[in-house]
Design an enzyme around this catalytic site. Structure first.
Site: not given
Length: 613
Positions: A2, A27, A74, A100-101, A486, A490, A493, A509, A608
């Site tokens: 983050c 983020r 995060w 971060n990572g 999409e 949305k 999310e 189906h 983000k």
């Protein structure tokens, strides 16, 4: 992962660090912390929860200082807690690290360090970095190394990805930053320098920016920035002007960033076409001109991305295959990077990403390059890793997108793909009346989007009828199937309602079994070549008592008889309809989320820019 921000200068560090954290909130994060050095002593505060909670604590617990680092976390390793929040300290309490990572060999390093007497306080992978630096500061004869040598030695034992910032009470006039696989920038100001994971944290304190590359370490003081490789080789870096304005990372009178960005789409679409599409339909894409021969001679095009960008890629497949006749494959970047794909120099791979730092997309592009493919990028962030490492590409120029759920970047990606297709058609001499019509309609898109945005009061009213639903189904055909995906994404999310997107013909189906009086079904039903077919799908849902919301071109009586919830969008070329039809779905998700009391800009569990796997 983050947000990282660090400061060293003649000003007060804490206000700058806290403002940087506020600018990085978008983020996504679950805890926050800050560490400073005052009179050669390291002091810190950290907590789970929001930056505002941290800010209230910092005021009472930390003194003014001229050097410090801060972080929003995060969670990847360990739950959100005081112990797991960054910064992380060593045993002596003199070293602080934000990261971060993911450190892939942290278990092995932790075991080794514990055997050497180190005591860990958190469950995180990050904490091994601070203890490893502590260990590397020690010389065998009992003397101490300098921080530069210790950080370099520590990083040479670390496997995985990182963007880090380090401060050490023993060298209070130095801030160290390093990067491998996670974005990091240096901000250069007057008598002050900063480091951040995102340019938004540097506004308005820096006038110039330097992008760190993988394997580089920056040693930062108030007066200068020295950058070297892990092998201790000095690196000359390009220094770029800071292009971002403070107003671009503010809400500008809107209730939320997401709302602002939805309403910025007339301008963002203008920006992506500016200088590339003239009123007479002439297309100029200078960013891919030099590789156009490679594109046209390619065996196929592979479009890859994650989430919203994958949906844009699917739209691109429909567009290029129908109008250029070239085979196109669409790949989830997260799968592409691991399944040993059959790719070689006869292929063109296009990486689609808003941030340019999505770990899976960047890794997929690197894998494709390793196998000899020409790699293009469709990206929003100039200077990002994907932008710098691609062979060529198209910047979408959508401006900063702060809301975690992508809106304006998605429609700009669609327009960029349409420009890409037009450019290929021109190079192939496929232009004709059809292309001229599409070009003219593209020039009208900002005006048409403005018209759609006027439907917000109606969409807000419709949201009031459905915000308590537990499931949604989104159906579309052809170019609007990616829009159905999409629209469902949305809603998931930001409102936390389960939603699925399907090709409308696939309803029979399997998904039709779900339809009852409590199931809202959103149909994207413009008057295109599949219109009569989708009307039949609507009747099938109506016959089973489903509640229908329809996105249509005209308010025809037949549609009115099927559903009372009709949202009209203007008519345009079939290939451009998704750019209009997705906007009501963005607004629907936004208003449903508000009615459910959700945080639309910072939805739970999401970030983000996903810079870890």
């Amino acid at each position: 992962m983050c947000g990282i921000v660090g400061y060293i200068g003649n000003g007060l560090a804490l206000p700058i660090l806290m403002n940087g954290l506020y600018n990085l909130e978008y983020r996504g994060y679950d805890s926050a912390g800050v560490a400073i050095i005052k009179e050669s002593k390291l002091q810190y505060v950290k907590c789970p929860g929001k930056v505002e909670t941290l800010a209230r604590t910092v005021v009472s617990k930390l003194p003014d200082a001229e050097v410090g680092i801060a972080h929003t976390r995060w969670a990847t390793h360990g739950v959100p807690s005081v112990e797991n929040a960054h910064p992380h300290m060593d045993c002596t309490g003199t070293i602080a690290v934000v990261h971060n990572g993911i450190i892939e060999n942290h278990y092995q390093l932790r075991d080794k360090l514990e055997q050497l007497g180190h005591t860990f306080k958190s469950q995180t992978d990050t904490e091994v970095i601070s203890h490893l630096i502590e260990e590397k500061l020690k010389e065998e004869d009992g003397t101490r190394r300098d921080l530069e040598t210790a950080v370099r030695a520590a990083l040479n034992e670390i496997e995985g990805t990182y963007g880090i910032a380090v401060i050490y009470a023993g060298e209070p006039d130095t801030l160290v930053a390093a990067r491998k696989g996670s974005p990091l920038l240096i901000g250069i100001g007057k008598n002050q320098n900063l480091v951040a994971s995102d340019v938004a944290a540097l506004v308005p304190y820096a006038t110039k920016v330097v992008h760190l590359a993988d394997g580089e370490i920056a040693f930062i003081t108030r007066e200068k920035v020295d950058i070297k490789t892990l092998e201790n080789v000095e690196v000359e870096k390009d220094v770029e002007e800071m292009m971002l304005e403070a107003s671009e990372v503010q809400k500008g009178g809107y209730a939320h960033y997401m709302q602002k960005e939805i309403f910025e789409q007339p301008q963002s679409l203008t920006n992506v076409m500016r200088g590339r599409l003239s009123d007479d339909g002439e297309v100029k894409l200078g960013g891919i001109l030099q590789v156009m021969p490679n594109i046209l001679s390619a065996r196929r095009i592979i479009l890859t991305g994650c989430g919203t960008s994958w949906h844009a890629a699917l739209y691109g497949k429909y567009l290029i295959e129908e109008h250029i006749g070239m085979p196109v494959e669409v790949e989830y970047a997260s799968e592409f990077r691991y399944r040993d794909p059959v790719v070689d120099s006869k292929d063109v791979v296009v990486a689609i990403t808003q941030s340019g730092e999505t770990a899976d997309t960047l890794a997929a592009m690197r894998e494709a390059k390793r196998k000899g493919a020409i790699c293009l990028a469709i990206c929003n962030v100039v200077g990002s890793s994907v932008a710098r490492e691609s062979d060529a590409g198209i910047f979408i120029h959508a401006g900063p997108e702060i809301g975690v759920a992508s809106t304006k970047a998605f429609t700009s990606q669609l327009v960029a793909l349409a420009l890409f297709t037009l450019s290929m058609a021109k190079a192939c001499s496929l232009e004709g009346e059809k292309w001229q019509m599409i070009s003219r309609e593209m020039c009208r898109l900002p005006e048409l989007v403005t018209e759609v945005l006027k439907r917000e009061p109606l969409i807000k009213e419709i949201a009031g009828s459905f915000y308590e639903a537990r499931n949604f189904l989104y159906l579309g055909r052809g170019y609007n199937f990616p829009v159905a995906l999409e629209g469902a994404l949305k809603l998931k999310e930001i409102s936390y309602i389960h939603a699925e997107g399907y090709p409308a013909a696939e309803m029979k189906h399997g998904p039709i079994a779900l339809i009852d009086s409590e199931m809202p079904v959103v149909f994207i039903a413009p008057r295109d070549k599949t219109y009569s077919k989708i009307l039949s799908n609507i009747e099938e849902v109506k016959a089973r008592g489903g509640q229908i919301i329809a996105i249509v071109n005209d308010d025809v009586q037949q549609m009115r008889e099927s559903t009372e919830y009709v949202i009209r969008i203007p008519e345009t070329a079939d290939v451009l309809t998704p750019i209009l039809s997705v906007i009501p779905l963005q607004l629907l998700a936004y208003h449903i989320a508000l009615l459910r009391g959700c945080n639309v800009d910072q939805p739970r569990n999401l970030a983000k820019s996903v810079t870890v796997e």
